[in-house]
Structure formats: C-alpha cells, structure tokens
Design an enzyme around this catalytic site. Structure first.
Site, PDB file in Angstrom:
ATOM      1  N   SER A  68       0.793  -1.235   0.000  1.00 37.30           N
ATOM      2  CA  SER A  68       0.000   0.000   0.000  1.00 37.30           C
ATOM      3  C   SER A  68       0.822   1.280   0.000  1.00 37.30           C
ATOM      4  O   SER A  68       0.274   2.351  -0.241  1.00 37.30           O
ATOM      5  CB  SER A  68      -0.929   0.022   1.207  1.00 37.30           C
ATOM      6  N   LYS A  71       0.535   3.412  -2.948  1.00 38.14           N
ATOM      7  CA  LYS A  71      -0.645   4.250  -3.196  1.00 38.14           C
ATOM      8  C   LYS A  71      -0.301   5.737  -3.149  1.00 38.14           C
ATOM      9  O   LYS A  71      -0.813   6.535  -3.944  1.00 38.14           O
ATOM     10  CB  LYS A  71      -1.732   3.943  -2.155  1.00 38.14           C
ATOM     11  N   TYR A 192      -2.641  -2.458 -10.627  1.00 39.66           N
ATOM     12  CA  TYR A 192      -2.590  -2.219  -9.173  1.00 39.66           C
ATOM     13  C   TYR A 192      -1.900  -3.374  -8.439  1.00 39.66           C
ATOM     14  O   TYR A 192      -1.051  -3.156  -7.567  1.00 39.66           O
ATOM     15  CB  TYR A 192      -4.013  -1.981  -8.652  1.00 39.66           C
ATOM     16  N   TYR A 244      -3.703   3.483   7.853  1.00 38.80           N
ATOM     17  CA  TYR A 244      -4.921   2.678   8.042  1.00 38.80           C
ATOM     18  C   TYR A 244      -5.796   3.314   9.128  1.00 38.80           C
ATOM     19  O   TYR A 244      -5.886   4.540   9.195  1.00 38.80           O
ATOM     20  CB  TYR A 244      -4.561   1.218   8.375  1.00 38.80           C
ATOM     21  N   VAL A 262       1.138  -3.668   3.962  1.00 41.62           N
ATOM     22  CA  VAL A 262       1.084  -4.961   4.651  1.00 41.62           C
ATOM     23  C   VAL A 262       2.341  -5.802   4.443  1.00 41.62           C
ATOM     24  O   VAL A 262       2.511  -6.828   5.091  1.00 41.62           O
ATOM     25  CB  VAL A 262      -0.154  -5.802   4.260  1.00 41.62           C
TER      26      VAL A 262
HETATM   27  N1  GLU Z   1      -2.127  -5.615  -2.262  1.00 37.72           N
HETATM   28  C1  GLU Z   1      -2.836  -5.374  -1.046  1.00 37.72           C
HETATM   29  C2  GLU Z   1      -4.316  -5.225  -1.295  1.00 37.72           C
HETATM   30  O1  GLU Z   1      -4.724  -4.516  -2.155  1.00 37.72           O
HETATM   31  C3  GLU Z   1      -2.287  -4.156  -0.402  1.00 37.72           C
HETATM   32  C4  GLU Z   1      -2.715  -4.129   0.982  1.00 37.72           C
HETATM   33  C5  GLU Z   1      -2.000  -3.114   1.819  1.00 37.72           C
HETATM   34  O2  GLU Z   1      -0.768  -3.004   1.811  1.00 37.72           O
HETATM   35  O3  GLU Z   1      -2.739  -2.423   2.524  1.00 37.72           O
HETATM   36  O4  GLU Z   1      -5.106  -5.834  -0.617  1.00 37.72           O
END
Ligand code: GLU
Length: 406
Positions: A68, A71, A192, A244, A262
C-alpha cells in the site's frame, strides 16, 4: 585517524536495539502465502536527507513488497499527470474512517481517498497506458524515479494478489458503476496488483520519502520527479490517511506524514528535512508494522520530529540596532534566513525604533542575511513603501542580493 562512520546510523542502530528489546507483538500478513514467508526477524531503518545523504541500520538490504505504500506515490504520479482538479473529481481527500478494503464511496460516488483500495485502484487507472502492462510500466518507472534506482516486480506476489483479488475487483466494479473509474476493471486491478508487488528496501523508501520532503526533487539524483504542489498534496493525504485505521492516533503521537503497507514497510517524511524508511514484517492489529511503528515513535520523540511541536524560539533576525541621533539614522543589522516570522520581527522593530527616535533614515544591513523567502520580500517591500510615504529614506545594504525585497 580511524573512519568516523556517522552519528545518524549509530542513532538508528540504537533505536533498532531498543525496539527489539521491547514487546511489540505482531503477525505476518497471510492473505497470500508469499507474504507469510517473510523473515519475521528482519528489521531495518534508513533515512535520506534533503541534502541527498543516506543512512541505514539493520537489515536495510532485505527486499520486501511495497504494497500500500505505492498508493501515495502513484497518487503523486496521477496528480502530476492530470492536475488536482481532474484527480479529485474521481477520488476524494477525506479520511474514510473505515478499513482499507472497505466499500467506501462518498455521496458523489468517489472513493473517500487514494489511500484506501477503492481510491488507489482509481488513481492507478488514471496513469496513462493502453493496457495494464503499459500502465504498470509507467508506474514502475515513476516509482523507480522516486527511489533513484530501477525497481522490479515480484511476479509471484503479483500473481497471488491477482489470484485472490476478487474483493479489489469488486471495488473496481463499484468505482466503475459510480463513474469514478473509466476503462476495464481488469486493466485497473492488474496494474494495481503489480504496483503493490514492487520490491523495495528501506533505503528506497527513505529516498522516495526524501523526494516528497524535498519539494518533489529526488535529492540523490537531483531530478525533479513531481511538481512542488504535488509533493505538498501527497504529504497532506499521507498525514490524514496514511496509517490505516490508526491515522488519527499516528498524527497525534508521531506527527509525521507516513504510509504503511502490509509487506511491513512504512515510509515517513519530515517535510523539508528527511525521508525515513522502516521495515519489519510482523503487523499489529490494524496492519501497520508493529516494530516499525515503535521505531518511528521513538525517532519522532528522540529527534523532535513531530510537525506540531516547536519548543525552540527562533533566533532573532536583528543582530544589532544602532541609532545615530546626529544623522537621524537607524541602522538594523540583520542575519540568517529572513522568512515570515523574521520579516515580522524586522518590520515591528523598525517601526517602533523609527517612531520612538523620530529618525529620518532607515538602513537595513543585510550583509549577514543568508536568504529570504517570498513572503518576507512582500512584507519588507510594504514596509519600505510606508517608510518612504512617511517622508523618510530607506537604504538597503544587500551585497549578495539575499534580501532583495524588490
Ligand atoms: N495488495 C494489497 C491489497 O490490495 C495491499 C494491501 C496493503 O498493503 O494495505 O489488498
């Protein structure tokens, strides 16, 4: 003489040792088997300063998937590519108060922000590319430019993200139905999944963060990666939405824009100063690296990095004031960086001294001024105009042109 090494890396090594000695329980992410294979013991901390120096301690060459954390940087690329109006028309800027993979859309049908999956998938879809591969390649190159080296994708992780990614496909489908997502669901989610599977180490994260800290210019390669305003906008969202469901607590306690993933990585940014990367795979209950959070808390406290804490009084920009009654002249000797706060002090003291002494000439000696900001120039320009309007003279001694209020 023995090699000096450096105090930053040694301070980081102490932080790692202190955190290791504490109790910070966590669990490896196991929603795909690849992530559960991570070494739970690996722990690393890196920093990159805006002057382009990097520092590391611990297992700083161990690669992990960015997840994430991507992002934030893909959001920056989308802003750079389309501008803020086009991007915010599709993805909001409000904390969702819900889980990262929640079905979270606002009244206009936009995902709440680009740090939750629904929003991130939409931002990914905004990166130009005729196919998922082209889009991913553009993202890979963009994130590599942030890191200052070529990043590559862990295809095994990407494949299992895709194999288990139905919830993300559902989010993309909903975004499409609300008009936030153009193009096909598969094009968006496959790019993604691969962006989440890019491999980084903590020094990569530190340099990526330092690029945001440094106004969008990678301080190691000296290349501008995104415009200044994009760095600002990205950091703003990292502050409110990056950690988060602990984003509020994080801003409260640590006070730095950050983004976690994660995979166990966290990037944090001290704007204007450093990027910091930390890695430890076991996650706390909300999905943030347990030891990573502990290390950054310790660092924020120990290095005084919390954005909203300013215990030190700024050094006065006026190092001396001389009043010559015979020539009716006030001379102010200035120093340092003249920013808003400094200009305010200079203007205040100038007005007070001129009024109190009835002087007819104001001399500002800027020989020791290192630099001045735009807002300082604005305020001082206004001061000069009023000095002249009041019938007094103004003389600026500015041999290096560092004050330059013209
Ligand atoms: N590839 C994970 C998902 O989209 C990323 C999750 C994360 O790092 O929050 O669920």
């Amino acid at each position: 003489m023995a090699a000096l090494g450096n105090p930053v890396s040694r301070a980081f090594a102490r932080v790692l040792a202190d955190v290791r000695a504490g109790d910070h329980p966590g669990r490896l992410a196991d929603y795909i088997p690849e992530l559960a294979k991570a070494d739970p013991d690996a722990f690393a901390l890196s920093a990159a300063s805006v002057s382009g120096h990097t520092y590391a301690a611990g297992d700083s060459t161990v690669p992990f998937t960015i997840q994430s954390i991507s992002k934030a940087f893909v959001y920056a690329l989308a802003l750079a590519e389309h501008g803020v109006a086009a991007v915010t028309a599709r993805v909001g800027v409000e904390p969702s108060g819900e889980a990262f993979n929640a079905i979270s859309f606002d009244a206009q049908g936009r995902p709440a922000n680009p740090m939750i999956n629904a929003g991130a998938i939409v931002t990914t879809s905004l990166i130009a590319g005729a196919t998922a591969d082209e889009r991913f390649e553009r993202i890979r190159r963009g994130l590599s430019a942030f890191a200052g080296r070529e990043l590559r994708c862990d295809e095994a992780v990407a494949a299992s993200e895709s194999a288990t990614g139905d919830r993300n496909r559902a989010l993309a489908m909903l975004a499409r139905s609300s008009g936030a997502l153009d193009g096909t669901v598969d094009d968006a989610v496959e790019a993604y999944f691969r962006q989440c599977a890019l491999l980084v180490d903590t020094t990569d994260l530190a340099v990526m963060g330092a690029t945001l800290a440094n106004d969008g210019v990678n301080p190691v390669t000296d290349r501008r990666i995104v415009p200044s305003i994009v760095a600002r906008d990205t950091l703003s969202l990292m502050s409110s939405c990056g950690m988060y469901d602990r984003s509020g607590q994080w801003l409260f306690d640590v006070g730095l824009p950050a983004k976690s993933g994660v995979g166990g990585g966290i990037v944090a940014v001290a704007p204007g100063e450093y990027g910091i990367g930390v890695f430890s795979a076991p996650l706390d209950a909300v999905g943030n690296s347990a030891r990573g959070v502990a290390a950054l808390r310790m660092l924020s406290e120990g290095f005084g990095l919390h954005l909203f804490r300013h215990p030190d009084r700024p050094v006065s920009p006026v190092q001396a004031v001389e009043i010559d009654a015979r020539t009716e002249t006030v001379t102010m000797r200035l120093r340092g960086v003249v920013d808003f706060v400094a200009a305010e002090q200079i203007a205040y003291q100038a007005a007070e001294t001129m009024d109190a002494t009835g002087s007819r000439t104001l001399v500002l000696d800027a020989a020791d001024v290192a630099a001045s900001t735009r807002v300082a120039a604005l305020l001082l320009g206004d001061l000069f105009a009023h000095v002249r309007e009041a019938g007094a003279d103004i003389v600026v001694v500015d041999p290096e042109g560092t004050l330059d209020p013209s």
